[in-house]
Motif scaffolding. Structure first.
Motif, PDB file in Angstrom:
ATOM      1  N   HIS A  88      30.399 -37.036  11.285  1.00 52.50           N
ATOM      2  CA  HIS A  88      30.222 -36.045  12.349  1.00 52.50           C
ATOM      3  C   HIS A  88      30.708 -36.662  13.661  1.00 52.50           C
ATOM      4  CE1 HIS A  88      28.467 -32.933  14.900  1.00 52.50           C
ATOM      5  NE2 HIS A  88      28.192 -32.231  13.810  1.00 52.50           N
ATOM      6  N   ALA A  89      31.335 -35.854  14.491  1.00 53.44           N
ATOM      7  CA  ALA A  89      31.825 -36.371  15.772  1.00 53.44           C
ATOM      8  C   ALA A  89      30.693 -36.795  16.692  1.00 53.44           C
ATOM      9  CB  ALA A  89      32.675 -35.292  16.457  1.00 53.44           C
ATOM     10  N   ASP A  90      29.548 -36.153  16.554  1.00 54.24           N
ATOM     11  CA  ASP A  90      28.388 -36.464  17.382  1.00 54.24           C
ATOM     12  C   ASP A  90      27.494 -37.467  16.649  1.00 54.24           C
ATOM     13  OD1 ASP A  90      26.226 -36.576  19.028  1.00 54.24           O
ATOM     14  OD2 ASP A  90      25.676 -34.454  18.856  1.00 54.24           O
ATOM     15  N   PRO A  91      27.356 -38.699  17.163  1.00 54.07           N
ATOM     16  CA  PRO A  91      26.508 -39.701  16.491  1.00 54.07           C
ATOM     17  C   PRO A  91      25.066 -39.230  16.287  1.00 54.07           C
ATOM     18  CG  PRO A  91      27.838 -40.738  18.185  1.00 54.07           C
ATOM     19  CD  PRO A  91      27.999 -39.262  18.368  1.00 54.07           C
ATOM     20  N   ASN A 147      29.423 -43.448   9.769  1.00 57.90           N
ATOM     21  CA  ASN A 147      30.743 -43.572  10.395  1.00 57.90           C
ATOM     22  C   ASN A 147      31.158 -42.263  11.087  1.00 57.90           C
ATOM     23  OD1 ASN A 147      32.852 -41.996   8.663  1.00 57.90           O
ATOM     24  ND2 ASN A 147      31.524 -43.018   7.162  1.00 57.90           N
ATOM     25  N   PRO A 148      32.119 -42.316  12.001  1.00 60.99           N
ATOM     26  CA  PRO A 148      32.521 -41.134  12.771  1.00 60.99           C
ATOM     27  C   PRO A 148      33.061 -39.979  11.936  1.00 60.99           C
ATOM     28  CG  PRO A 148      33.305 -43.137  13.832  1.00 60.99           C
ATOM     29  CD  PRO A 148      32.758 -43.545  12.498  1.00 60.99           C
ATOM     30  N   ASP A 149      33.564 -40.239  10.717  1.00 61.27           N
ATOM     31  CA  ASP A 149      34.075 -39.157   9.880  1.00 61.27           C
ATOM     32  C   ASP A 149      32.970 -38.209   9.436  1.00 61.27           C
ATOM     33  OD1 ASP A 149      36.637 -40.119  10.066  1.00 61.27           O
ATOM     34  OD2 ASP A 149      36.508 -41.313   8.225  1.00 61.27           O
ATOM     35  N   GLY A 177      26.453 -48.462  16.442  1.00 62.55           N
ATOM     36  CA  GLY A 177      25.734 -48.123  17.653  1.00 62.55           C
ATOM     37  C   GLY A 177      24.306 -47.645  17.460  1.00 62.55           C
ATOM     38  N   TYR A 178      23.752 -47.850  16.272  1.00 59.44           N
ATOM     39  CA  TYR A 178      22.385 -47.406  16.003  1.00 59.44           C
ATOM     40  C   TYR A 178      21.424 -48.580  16.021  1.00 59.44           C
ATOM     41  CZ  TYR A 178      24.610 -43.103  14.412  1.00 59.44           C
ATOM     42  OH  TYR A 178      25.349 -41.954  14.349  1.00 59.44           O
ATOM     43  N   ARG A 179      20.256 -48.334  16.567  1.00 55.49           N
ATOM     44  CA  ARG A 179      19.206 -49.356  16.582  1.00 55.49           C
ATOM     45  C   ARG A 179      18.278 -49.108  15.399  1.00 55.49           C
ATOM     46  NH1 ARG A 179      14.039 -49.477  18.190  1.00 55.49           N
ATOM     47  NH2 ARG A 179      13.146 -51.496  18.802  1.00 55.49           N
ATOM     48  N   VAL A 180      18.112 -50.115  14.565  1.00 57.72           N
ATOM     49  CA  VAL A 180      17.266 -49.996  13.382  1.00 57.72           C
ATOM     50  C   VAL A 180      15.814 -50.276  13.764  1.00 57.72           C
ATOM     51  CG1 VAL A 180      16.743 -50.955  11.097  1.00 57.72           C
ATOM     52  CG2 VAL A 180      19.125 -50.657  11.820  1.00 57.72           C
ATOM     53  N   PRO A 181      14.897 -49.365  13.449  1.00 57.49           N
ATOM     54  CA  PRO A 181      13.474 -49.650  13.675  1.00 57.49           C
ATOM     55  C   PRO A 181      13.001 -50.666  12.635  1.00 57.49           C
ATOM     56  CG  PRO A 181      13.729 -47.525  12.586  1.00 57.49           C
ATOM     57  CD  PRO A 181      15.101 -48.015  12.889  1.00 57.49           C
ATOM     58  N   TRP A 182      13.223 -51.953  12.929  1.00 55.69           N
ATOM     59  CA  TRP A 182      13.063 -53.012  11.940  1.00 55.69           C
ATOM     60  C   TRP A 182      11.662 -53.054  11.346  1.00 55.69           C
ATOM     61  CZ3 TRP A 182      15.904 -55.981   8.974  1.00 55.69           C
ATOM     62  CH2 TRP A 182      15.344 -57.126   8.394  1.00 55.69           C
ATOM     63  N   PRO A 202      28.280 -33.417   7.109  1.00 55.11           N
ATOM     64  CA  PRO A 202      27.266 -34.462   6.933  1.00 55.11           C
ATOM     65  C   PRO A 202      26.495 -34.334   5.619  1.00 55.11           C
ATOM     66  CG  PRO A 202      27.134 -33.527   9.137  1.00 55.11           C
ATOM     67  CD  PRO A 202      28.050 -32.652   8.345  1.00 55.11           C
ATOM     68  N   VAL A 203      26.209 -33.111   5.208  1.00 56.19           N
ATOM     69  CA  VAL A 203      25.475 -32.908   3.953  1.00 56.19           C
ATOM     70  C   VAL A 203      26.301 -33.408   2.771  1.00 56.19           C
ATOM     71  CG1 VAL A 203      24.488 -31.189   2.394  1.00 56.19           C
ATOM     72  CG2 VAL A 203      24.160 -30.970   4.873  1.00 56.19           C
ATOM     73  N   ILE A 204      27.584 -33.047   2.769  1.00 54.16           N
ATOM     74  CA  ILE A 204      28.458 -33.492   1.679  1.00 54.16           C
ATOM     75  C   ILE A 204      28.579 -35.016   1.683  1.00 54.16           C
ATOM     76  CG2 ILE A 204      30.842 -33.465   0.837  1.00 54.16           C
ATOM     77  CD1 ILE A 204      31.030 -30.586   1.886  1.00 54.16           C
ATOM     78  N   ALA A 205      28.698 -35.604   2.875  1.00 56.11           N
ATOM     79  CA  ALA A 205      28.798 -37.063   2.979  1.00 56.11           C
ATOM     80  C   ALA A 205      27.547 -37.731   2.424  1.00 56.11           C
ATOM     81  CB  ALA A 205      29.010 -37.472   4.437  1.00 56.11           C
ATOM     82  N   GLY A 206      26.370 -37.162   2.691  1.00 54.12           N
ATOM     83  CA  GLY A 206      25.130 -37.735   2.174  1.00 54.12           C
ATOM     84  C   GLY A 206      25.019 -37.634   0.679  1.00 54.12           C
ATOM     85  N   VAL A 207      25.402 -36.487   0.136  1.00 53.37           N
ATOM     86  CA  VAL A 207      25.362 -36.310  -1.325  1.00 53.37           C
ATOM     87  C   VAL A 207      26.315 -37.292  -2.000  1.00 53.37           C
ATOM     88  CG1 VAL A 207      25.878 -34.706  -3.207  1.00 53.37           C
ATOM     89  CG2 VAL A 207      24.654 -33.887  -1.187  1.00 53.37           C
ATOM     90  N   VAL A 208      27.508 -37.428  -1.432  1.00 53.72           N
ATOM     91  CA  VAL A 208      28.494 -38.370  -1.997  1.00 53.72           C
ATOM     92  C   VAL A 208      27.976 -39.803  -1.925  1.00 53.72           C
ATOM     93  CG1 VAL A 208      30.770 -39.383  -1.642  1.00 53.72           C
ATOM     94  CG2 VAL A 208      30.495 -36.907  -1.573  1.00 53.72           C
ATOM     95  N   ALA A 209      27.361 -40.174  -0.798  1.00 55.46           N
ATOM     96  CA  ALA A 209      26.838 -41.540  -0.650  1.00 55.46           C
ATOM     97  C   ALA A 209      25.783 -41.840  -1.711  1.00 55.46           C
ATOM     98  CB  ALA A 209      26.242 -41.723   0.748  1.00 55.46           C
TER      99      ALA A 209
END
Length: 396
Positions: A278-281, A274-276, A235-240, A7-14
């Motif tokens: 982390h397996a746990d949302p 996305n699921p890639d 599947g996430y609810r955004v706190p609008w 997840p950390v690598i995914a965030g840095v890449v994003a």
């Protein structure tokens, strides 16, 4: 260890993809409405800081992969609108008004419903017309600076074939190489410290109509609403309400330093949700949190990066900005033309926005939306008041 680091690598890449693929558009937009190189660098810095802090706050509060961004379509709109009466100070006043409108959207649902009442197809047609001229920049650049622009285009094309997510960042890296080769001994001028430059805002009617209102509408229609939809699809609810409050306050705080708009991210949101990742949302929020800290670091290097980019010929920077907006143009055209009904109004909106015409000091984006709504209203009344042969035939 892999489950923690992924997840950390995914965030840095994003964050890296989000920053490198569109910062040139932000600089182009700020410079077009009157910012000096120093003021544009300040705007890029404060946008990075505002969205980074906003991401850190929202992810800690809600443990959701909420990710923020600057308004790339909004910056493209600024680039095509150009300077308005009152100059840069009036543009800053318009940015402040956008922050107020975003904040009010979260606090007053009626305003959100009013924005939602604007047909999506017209908003997308306006956006497509606005970014069209910037998307033509690679073509003009290739004709003007073939030896500088051709390697960038070839690199982008190959990356699009083999690594689509990295296509624009790779084009940006090649752009830096081209700039470095051409700058030579002037490279020392790029070693500058990040600074925030305060501008005393003013507000003029042309700035409200040409900048504030179109920027707000483009940001809501092309960033905030799709950003919430992307997270919802995972599947996430955004706190609008709180998201609008955070982005509105971020826009307000950054406006006097040159930042134009902070909003929910759409494309990079999928990179952290996305699921890639982390397996746990319930653990994917870590990716967005890491992206927030990465944006804070990128803000620190934004000043020397801006100074470095300023050494390049305009056609070279225009090329990478145009490539960054091709996806935006494609998505806007699809959104505008998907439905067969109402295409006359959509086409009028697109043509007027693409014309870049300024009437009474007010830019084309405002007139495009106005013209599209007028055509739609007239043709809707014609359709409801007549039973045409086409209608009869279709009903059979």
């Amino acid at each position: 260890m892999e489950q923690v680091s992924r997840p950390v690598i995914a965030g840095v890449v994003a964050a890296l993809v989000g920053f490198t693929s569109s910062f040139a558009v932000v600089l182009a937009g700020l410079r077009a409405v009157g910012a000096t190189p120093t003021q544009a660098a300040s705007g890029l810095l404060v946008l990075s800081l505002a969205q980074g802090l906003g991401i850190v706050w929202l992810t800690l509060r809600h443990r959701t992969p909420l990710i923020l961004a600057w308004s790339t379509p909004g910056a493209a709109m600024l680039a095509t609108t150009g300077a308005v009466a009152g100059g840069w100070a009036a543009a800053v006043g318009a940015f402040l008004l956008v922050g107020v409108l975003i904040l009010v959207t979260g606090l007053w649902p009626a305003l959100g419903r009013l924005v939602a009442a604007i047909p999506t197809a017209l908003a997308q047609a306006m956006l497509a017309g606005v970014v069209l001229s910037l998307c033509l920049a690679p073509v003009h650049g290739l004709a003007a600076e073939p030896w500088a622009v051709a390697p960038i285009l070839v690199g982008w094309l190959l990356a699009t074939r083999f690594a689509p997510r990295w296509a624009v960042p790779i084009a940006f890296a090649l752009t830096l190489v081209v700039i470095g080769v051409g700058a030579g001994s002037d490279l020392g001028a790029a070693l500058v410290a990040p600074t925030l430059t305060w501008t005393v805002p003013t507000l003029t009617s042309p700035a409200v109509l040409s900048l504030a209102l179109p920027l707000y509408l483009v940001t809501m229609a092309s960033q905030n609403v799709p950003g919430a939809a992307v997270l919802s699809s995972y599947g996430y609810r955004v706190p609008w309400r709180e998201s609008m409050a955070v982005t509105g306050v971020g826009t307000l705080a950054g406006a006097v330093f040159g930042g134009h708009a902070v909003n929910l991210a759409a494309i990079t949101a999928s990179m952290t949700a996305n699921p890639d990742v982390h397996a746990d949302p319930a653990r994917r929020w870590v990716a967005a949190h890491a992206a927030g800290w990465t944006y804070l670091v990128l803000g620190i290097v934004s000043a020397p990066l801006t100074a470095f980019v300023s050494l390049a010929p305009p056609d070279v920077i225009g090329t990478v900005a145009g490539l960054a907006l091709l996806g935006t143009l494609a998505a806007a055209l699809v959104g505008a033309l998907t439905a067969a009904e109402g295409r006359e109004a959509v086409t009028v909106t697109f043509v007027v926005a693409a014309s870049g015409t300024v009437i009474g000091g007010v830019g084309a984006a405002f007139w495009a939306l106005l013209a599209g709504l007028a055509v739609r209203a007239v043709l809707s009344r014609r359709g409801s008041g007549e039973a045409s042969p086409t209608t009869v035939t279709t009903s059979r």
